[in-house]
Scaffold this active site. Structure first.
Site, PDB file in Angstrom:
ATOM      1  N   SER A 143       0.827  -1.193   0.000  1.00  0.00           N
ATOM      2  CA  SER A 143       0.000   0.000   0.000  1.00  0.00           C
ATOM      3  C   SER A 143       0.871   1.256   0.000  1.00  0.00           C
ATOM      4  CB  SER A 143      -0.963  -0.049   1.190  1.00  0.00           C
ATOM      5  OG  SER A 143      -1.989   0.899   1.049  1.00  0.00           O
ATOM      6  N   GLU A 237      -9.668  -3.986  -6.116  1.00  0.00           N
ATOM      7  CA  GLU A 237      -9.139  -2.821  -5.395  1.00  0.00           C
ATOM      8  C   GLU A 237      -9.445  -1.489  -6.072  1.00  0.00           C
ATOM      9  OE1 GLU A 237      -5.282  -2.938  -3.647  1.00  0.00           O
ATOM     10  OE2 GLU A 237      -4.908  -4.978  -4.332  1.00  0.00           O
ATOM     11  N   HIS A 267      -7.464  -5.560  -1.175  1.00  0.00           N
ATOM     12  CA  HIS A 267      -6.264  -4.795  -0.856  1.00  0.00           C
ATOM     13  C   HIS A 267      -5.363  -5.539   0.138  1.00  0.00           C
ATOM     14  CE1 HIS A 267      -3.876  -1.186  -0.664  1.00  0.00           C
ATOM     15  NE2 HIS A 267      -4.016  -1.089   0.644  1.00  0.00           N
TER      16      HIS A 267
END
Length: 299
Positions: A143, A237, A267
């Site tokens: 991320s 996502e 995610h």
């Protein structure tokens, strides 16, 4: 075909995931505690070392073949820590045959951009100063940490520092302007992230910096001369287009890049590897990529 465990994990996320709103500190506490739902698989806290203005934790998995992995955790830059991601960084280190240095980089609002980039650069340089050959060092992040990894690579390249062998980008947040179409087209399929919250977190991190700054949003950067990248993203996502934009930036620059879209995944599904087979498989793929980049048969 998705595993039978996937639906259970999705239900657990929807029931238990921390709030997307509110003050940073309670969210940090909730984030660090979230891993307790799956446990750290008996991975004890590692030795903590000082790295410039921050700290890092050595995670030493069972497998170590003379390689070192610098891991940068996710959490929208303001959340997350080596603790929250210890079970993930350890598993990836084990798959890569590497000792792991998990960086606790400075976070906003206390320390906005570019503090995290400076800390990642300092951590990598510390490894070189300790005698780690750059060809045996790799970077990985999830991320925000994935975007941070590519930002650090650009900064290291620009400074003339010998670069690591490769980097793994898990569900990268690579465009802090949040302009990708998937923020709209995949909104109904996303179970973890909220675009409005991402924009708030980006504003907190950037503190007035242009969201398209290449060291904040590497999808807008020049990736020329970077080491090989592996990008893994789930089909569900809202950051799907961030991953694609990062891939396109690498291709434009002539940087070797492998792009993987994992069907039905959400995610950073890797984080759920203790109970999700797809998470374990993705970690094994990433580990094999890092082993190959650092010399499979070397000791």
């Amino acid at each position: 075909m998705a595993s039978p465990e996937l639906e259970l994990v999705r239900e657990l996320i929807e029931l238990n995931w921390h709030t997307r709103n509110g003050e940073v500190e309670p969210r940090r506490i909730a984030y660090d505690r979230a891993q307790e739902a799956f446990g750290n698989l008996g991975v004890p806290p590692g030795d903590v070392v000082t790295v410039g203005h921050c700290t890092a934790e050595w995670v030493r998995p069972a497998r170590q073949d003379g390689r070192t992995l610098l891991y940068l955790h996710g959490g929208s830059y303001a959340l997350g820590s080596p603790q929250s991601h210890r079970h993930l960084s350890s598993a990836l280190g084990d798959a890569a045959g590497a000792a792991v240095l998990a960086l606790h980089y400075r976070r906003p609002p206390e320390s906005p951009f570019p503090a995290a980039v400076e800390d990642a650069v300092a951590a990598y340089r510390m490894l070189l100063e300790q005698g780690c050959p750059p060809g045996r060092v790799t970077l990985a992040g999830d991320s925000a940490g994935a975007g941070l990894a590519v930002a650090a690579l650009q900064a290291l390249r620009d400074a003339g520092t010998p670069l690591p062998a490769a980097a793994v980008c898990i569900s990268p947040w690579a465009d802090l302007a949040c302009e990708g179409a998937s923020h709209t087209t995949r909104k109904a399929r996303e179970i973890l992230l909220d675009t409005a919250d991402l924009r708030r977190m980006a504003e907190r991190y950037l503190a007035g910096t242009d969201p398209r700054h290449p060291l904040a949003s590497p999808a807008h950067g020049d990736l020329t001369g970077l080491p090989p990248l592996l990008i893994q993203v789930g089909s569900e996502e809202v950051l799907h287009d961030d991953a694609r934009a990062l891939e396109q930036a690498a291709l434009k620059a002539g940087t070797p890049v492998t792009f993987e879209e994992w069907p039905e995944m959400f995610h950073v599904w890797h984080w759920y590897h203790p109970v999700l087979p797809e998470g374990r498989r993705a970690i094994e793929v990433a580990g094999a990529f890092l082993r190959t980049a650092t010399g499979e048969g070397l000791k």
